[in-house]
Structures are given as C-alpha cells and as structure tokens.
Design an enzyme around this catalytic site. Sequence first.
Site, short mmCIF file in Angstrom:
data_model
loop_
_atom_site.label_atom_id
_atom_site.label_comp_id
_atom_site.label_asym_id
_atom_site.label_seq_id
_atom_site.Cartn_x
_atom_site.Cartn_y
_atom_site.Cartn_z
N HIS A 13 19.68 17.12 18.32
CA HIS A 13 18.29 17.40 17.98
C HIS A 13 17.75 16.51 16.87
CE1 HIS A 13 18.08 20.88 20.62
NE2 HIS A 13 19.18 21.34 20.09
N HIS A 28 18.54 28.18 10.77
CA HIS A 28 19.16 27.76 12.03
C HIS A 28 18.99 26.27 12.26
CE1 HIS A 28 20.59 27.66 16.09
NE2 HIS A 28 19.43 27.18 16.53
N HIS A 33 22.19 24.91 15.15
CA HIS A 33 21.27 24.25 16.09
C HIS A 33 21.92 23.06 16.77
CE1 HIS A 33 17.56 23.82 18.13
NE2 HIS A 33 17.18 22.71 17.51
N ASP A 34 22.35 22.05 16.04
CA ASP A 34 23.13 20.99 16.65
C ASP A 34 24.57 21.47 16.76
OD1 ASP A 34 21.49 18.93 17.46
OD2 ASP A 34 21.39 18.02 15.48
N TYR A 41 23.71 33.47 23.85
CA TYR A 41 23.19 32.54 24.87
C TYR A 41 23.05 33.25 26.21
CZ TYR A 41 23.81 28.51 21.82
OH TYR A 41 23.70 27.61 20.80
N ASP A 73 25.91 29.06 16.69
CA ASP A 73 25.77 28.67 18.09
C ASP A 73 27.01 29.08 18.89
OD1 ASP A 73 23.24 26.54 17.98
OD2 ASP A 73 24.41 26.63 16.14
#
Length: 332
Positions: A224, A215, A250-251, A85, A49
């Site tokens: 999440h 992920h 993901h988190d 992103y 991320d």
Amino acid sequence: MASLIRNKSMVLWPLLWLAIHLMVVGAEFERFEHPTKGDGTLNFLVVGDWGRKGDFNQSQVAQQMGIVGEILDVDFVISTGDNFYDNGLVGEHDPAFVDSFTNIYTANSLQKQWYSVLGNHDYRGDTRAQLSPLLRKIDNRWLCLRSFIVDAEIVEIFFVDTTPFVKEYFNIDTKGHVYDWRDVGSQKKYTAKVLKDLESALTESRANWKFVVGHHAIRSVGHHGDTNELVERLLPILQANNVDLYMNGHDHCLEHIQDTKSPIQFLTSGAGSKSWRGDVKEMNRKGLNFFYDGQGFMSVQLRMNDADIAFYDVFGRVLHRLVISKQLHSSV
C-alpha cells in the site's frame, strides 16, 4: 459525560456500557490503565492482519507468539487491525470470532489483555459487533475500540482509528466493498475530532514514552505504501508531541523506517497471516532500516529509559532488532 465514561467504563454492565459508548462516539479518548511489572518494566507483542481462521500460517505465527510471549512474560498483546477477514464480523455471534481468535491464540502466555483497533477489512463488516463488550463474555481478553488510550505507567499508548481518514473508502466505487460508516457520519468532522482529541491527549501526557497505534501505515515500502492522508494530517501532530513509535499493520509485512525529521520510528507489524511476497514499492525508501515480506510479529520490552524491539518470522527467528534509549536513538 466523557469523564464519567472514562472512569466507570470498566465496571459498567456491558449493555449499559455499549449504549453510552454509542452515544459518545467521537468524544475524547477513553482511558484504560494497565500496570507495569513489579520492577517497573513492561513487555508486549504486536501483531496485525491475522483473522483467517488459522490459514495462511496464522496458526504457526500464533504458536511462535506463544513461545516468545512466555519467554518475555508479556503483559498484553496489541492488534493493529484487520482482525477478521475478509469482511469483518457479521454480528456479535459470528463464529469467526472464536475460529480466528479464541481457538488460535491458545498459548498460556497469550491469555492476557488484547488491545485492538479496527482495520479497513473490519469496517467492511459490522463494526458495532466487533466493538461490542458482549464479545468479552465470549473471550474476556478482547478489547476493541475506535480510538482510546492505554496508560501503562511508563508509557501511554494512543490507539487511533485510521480507516475513516482514507478518502478512497468513501468513494462511490469502492471496488464492490461496502463500509460500515455508522457512528462515523461526516468524514471531515469525525477525523477532525479524532485529531483534536489526540493532540490534546498527547500535549497533556506526562508519560516517559509515547506510542501511537493505527491500522494504516504513515510510512511503508510495502503493497500500500505511504498513507498520504496520515502523512499530511497525523504525522505533524506526532512530530510536534515527541512521539517515540508509530505502530501499524495494513501492509502484510514487517518493517522499520526511521522518520527523517524526528526521532519517530515507524514499525509495521501486519504479517499475522497472509503476506505479499515480493510486493515492494520503490518510490520512497528514505529512512528504511528493515523490510521482510513474510509472516511474523513484533515484541517490545520497555523500561523507563530503554526499549528493545524485535521482529520475528514464522519460525520464531529474530530478523531485526531496534534498541532505543531516551538519550540515544539507534538500530542494529
């Protein structure tokens, strides 16, 4: 065909490689070999991320990764997805690739192979572009596929494309987001094929260690929380096949959670840039050993019978360490 690709994919010309790869999406996992050091050990970093052109402390995390990477003499880096992103890449020549990857991870110690999976934000862009071997002409460190295996002698690392498992992303109302489902097609058929091929590969594996990378979290107390689709469909396969670690992003945090029904350790490294301070789920804290809601990354030092795993913050400080042996599982 799949066997041919597995054996020849590293030497095919990029355009031919891409054409064949697109024809066999959903075929059995491609396999890549990565040697250990001369003494049989293996060291690597894990970050997720991150792709924000250096913003939200991405550059600072990259700097500390370079320092730790030099100390540990890392062999490669794993990216747990959401590489760019907010909406992936728009094409093979999107400057975001250089701005968020090449120009950020500049330390000598990080000029090693990067093994990457797609995250949900990557699926909002041109997934074929991010998977394209043409990116390797721009930066030869880059290797991103949907699902594949890295055979590093003492460990086999199974990379799993988890985004297509999440039903929410297939809803008509996806909060204004458009996902690139080309080459995925039917969610049911695609995910069933991924699980079948993963289970087959895990069953056949004779590696001393088995790590799985995806992920999305199976277990998380972050923003999440648990990914129910993975708890129901992926976790039983990992438990039945003696998987040691499941690593994810993901988190936007760092986490270590122990499975309550098996020796599996759930390790979240999704803190490569923007993090969510104070955003913690209270619902399922079983097995939680460590949680940090700031930026950072993770390292793994692996020997035949022992693994030393550390979590670092944006200043390079060790926040948590996990030591595992094949005979005894413990954390400190």
